[in-house]
Design an enzyme around this catalytic site. Structure first.
Site, PDB file in Angstrom:
ATOM      1  N   SER A 253       0.788  -1.211   0.000  1.00  0.00           N
ATOM      2  CA  SER A 253       0.000   0.000   0.000  1.00  0.00           C
ATOM      3  C   SER A 253       0.828   1.273   0.000  1.00  0.00           C
ATOM      4  O   SER A 253       1.976   1.300   0.435  1.00  0.00           O
ATOM      5  CB  SER A 253      -0.916   0.010   1.219  1.00  0.00           C
ATOM      6  OG  SER A 253      -0.125   0.195   2.376  1.00  0.00           O
ATOM      7  N   LYS A 254       0.201   2.295  -0.487  1.00  0.00           N
ATOM      8  CA  LYS A 254       0.826   3.596  -0.561  1.00  0.00           C
ATOM      9  C   LYS A 254       1.218   4.080   0.832  1.00  0.00           C
ATOM     10  O   LYS A 254       2.305   4.580   1.057  1.00  0.00           O
ATOM     11  CB  LYS A 254      -0.187   4.565  -1.175  1.00  0.00           C
ATOM     12  CG  LYS A 254       0.308   5.978  -1.349  1.00  0.00           C
ATOM     13  CD  LYS A 254      -0.780   6.824  -1.971  1.00  0.00           C
ATOM     14  CE  LYS A 254      -0.295   8.247  -2.172  1.00  0.00           C
ATOM     15  NZ  LYS A 254      -1.265   9.053  -2.899  1.00  0.00           N
ATOM     16  N   ARG A 255       0.299   3.874   1.756  1.00  0.00           N
ATOM     17  CA  ARG A 255       0.507   4.369   3.104  1.00  0.00           C
ATOM     18  C   ARG A 255       1.736   3.767   3.774  1.00  0.00           C
ATOM     19  O   ARG A 255       2.425   4.411   4.556  1.00  0.00           O
ATOM     20  CB  ARG A 255      -0.730   4.086   3.952  1.00  0.00           C
ATOM     21  CG  ARG A 255      -0.958   5.125   5.035  1.00  0.00           C
ATOM     22  CD  ARG A 255      -2.032   4.667   6.005  1.00  0.00           C
ATOM     23  NE  ARG A 255      -1.677   3.401   6.613  1.00  0.00           N
ATOM     24  CZ  ARG A 255      -2.533   2.598   7.224  1.00  0.00           C
ATOM     25  NH1 ARG A 255      -3.810   2.926   7.265  1.00  0.00           N
ATOM     26  NH2 ARG A 255      -2.145   1.469   7.773  1.00  0.00           N
ATOM     27  N   GLY A 257       4.324   2.896   2.275  1.00  0.00           N
ATOM     28  CA  GLY A 257       5.533   3.230   1.535  1.00  0.00           C
ATOM     29  C   GLY A 257       6.229   2.039   0.917  1.00  0.00           C
ATOM     30  O   GLY A 257       7.430   2.055   0.713  1.00  0.00           O
TER      31      GLY A 257
END
Length: 482
Positions: A253-255, A257
């Site tokens: 996920s983007k969150r 990283g």
RNA sequence: GGCCCCGUGGUCAAGCGGCCUAAGACACCGCCCUUUCACGGCGGUAACCCGGGUUCGAGUCCCGGCGGGGUCACCA
């Protein structure tokens, strides 16, 4: 035999997701291995999500990784344009063709009406499916609404009985009951095609023979096939890829990283290592090999060795593999890449980067670890004297004090501060004293580095630090031992 | 929830009915080498989700359960 044509069709979001990169990789490998063409198509039918410069991110990432397309927006080809928004006018006639055939129909339901019906449905705990409300409008009624300028969409007309099945090259035979299929929208109110529709039309028009994509499309594929059939087009072969996960229940996920290519490049992962590792998440060559160049991947790739269960992206193993790549890379290249990381803590110190790099190359797994590993060179860390205690080196605090006192004047006598001189002088002194090498060198290294693990031994560290700093640290360490 | 997919050690995975008292890699642990760490070498811990079938024989085939994931948008 028909030429193999595959395509990678990302949306320009500004980032390259690792899962997407892996799809691109496999898609490329499959085409190349079969002597076919790999096509890049940009899917930007969603105007609201347009991001400036996002296509460049796609170009740079792919090219940087050695995934080279034969046809695409920037290089053209016989099936262009390769950007969906530039193909806008092309889709509506196809949708109308389907309407003629009864395989699609105009729908005038507004978003609000739909939302209401959906909400009502969900309130009852049921799954909302478009109820074909507008399918029953007569030709005249439709025309009247069209003439009146009422906004419309075009939806496909799915069968409600029977089932639709297809064969996937990874998952095998798959079959879906038709009554679960929704009459999805083909053309949106703004006249743009939905992804679902554009995809089918473009894949056909571009002569795509093998559709390679993520398994999230597994259950919408029946609808695509119904469309292909309605047009009388040949259905491509399907290769659905498993999702790349962070752990058993979470996607990358983007969150966290850990989802994007750029996240890893910025941390100092090598793109070759990343590609190599990514190829191995969900695929194996059928033997023990783990290291592959792009050409070797093209040779070794085999759809039958694609896994059906989701693969977890193990940063740990990537890191190990990255270290292997770094250890083998050209020294000058390493020095060049490591320098900015050295600078983060050593800028302006006049440190011998070349020597530092020699010591560091074999110990670097990821470039971002460098600052922490060499911070002690910039500033002597506080350390617990218990570090002097080492059974195998026959050393404890008392021994350390005694041996450091012995070695200090020896080091002070070294004028020409080279590793060789340091080594020869100190070793000679140790031998003359009758002490064990380890009992002297271990505390010496601790005294001037303050840590148990360092990129090099006492002589290397002393050399890097320079005469003044080394002696200063040694005296200071000695004081603390009183 | 409906539909669909998946289920071998902590992770990646080989295995496609007998060669499995289940390979290899990462991680972990131990030993050797070494002035430390790393590298390298050697060794070790650790798995077929559960229950029924089918079969002379099942990790491998079938069914069910359980677990995980995906999908149900005028997003792609």
């Amino acid at each position: 035999m028909q030429e193999v044509r595959t395509r990678f069709a990302p949306s320009p979001t500004g980032f390259m997701h690792l899962g997407g990169l892996r799809s691109a990789l496999y898609t490329y490998l499959f085409a190349k291995q079969n002597g076919g063409k790999f096509i890049l198509r940009i899917e930007d039918t969603d105007q609201e999500r347009f991001v400036e410069g996002a296509t460049e991110v796609i170009y740079d990432t792919l090219r940087g990784c050695g995934i080279i397309w034969d046809e695409g927006p920037d290089i053209g080809g016989d099936y262009g344009p390769y950007i969906q928004s530039e193909r806008k006018s092309l889709y509506l006639p196809y949708a109308k063709q389907l309407v003629e055939k009864g395989a699609a129909y105009y729908c005038f339901c507004t978003k609000e009406e739909l939302d209401e019906r959906r909400a009502a449905c969900e309130a009852k705990g049921e799954v909302f499916k478009y109820d074909k409300h507008c399918l029953h409008l007569s030709k005249e009624e439709v025309q009247a609404k069209l003439d009146a300028g009422i906004p419309y969409v075009i939806r496909m007309n799915c069968p409600t009985t029977g089932e639709t099945a297809y064969d996937d090259m990874v998952f095998g035979h798959l079959s879906f009951p038709n009554d679960t299929l929704d009459d999805m929208i083909l053309i949106k109110t703004d006249g743009m095609p939905t992804y679902n529709f554009a995809n089918v039309v473009d894949d056909h028009l571009m002569g795509i023979t093998h559709v390679i994509r993520g398994m999230e499309y597994l259950s919408s594929t029946p609808k695509y096939n119904i469309l292909y059939d309605a047009f009388g087009w040949e259905i491509p072969k399907y290769i659905h890829l498993t999702t790349v996960m962070r752990d058993a229940q979470h996607k990358l996920s983007k969150r966290d990283g850990d989802a994007y290519y750029s996240d890893f490049i910025e941390k100092g992962y090598l793109k070759e290592a990343l590609i190599n590792y990514l190829a191995l998440v969900g695929w194996n060559p059928g033997d023990d090999r783990e290291f592959f160049t792009m050409d070797e991947l093209i040779q070794a790739f085999d759809v039958s060795h694609l896994n059906k269960s989701p693969g977890i992206f193990d940063v740990n193993k990537l890191t190990w593999m990255n270290g292997q790549y770094i250890a083998k890379m050209d020294f000058e290249e390493y020095l060049k890449m490591a320098t900015p990381w050295f600078d983060k803590v050593l800028a302006g110190k006049g440190m011998d980067y070349r020597r530092l790099a020699e010591l560091m190359q074999g110990r670097t797994e990821v470039f971002c670890q460098i600052p922490d590993m060499i911070a002690f060179l910039a500033k002597m860390p506080e350390f617990d004297p218990s570090l002097y205690v080492h059974k195998k080196m026959k050393c404890d605090e008392t021994v350390a004090k005694e041996n450091l006192e012995m070695i200090l004047p020896v080091l002070e006598s070294v004028v020409n501060w080279t590793e060789q001189n340091l080594h020869d002088t100190v070793m000679a002194a140790i031998e003359a004293s009758g002490k064990k090498n380890g009992a002297v060198l271990w505390p010496l290294r601790i005294a001037i580095s303050g840590q148990a693990n360092t990129p090099g031994g006492a002589f290397e560290i002393a050399y890097l630090l320079g005469r003044d700093e080394t002696l200063k640290r040694l005296r200071s360490a000695l004081e603390k031992l009183h």
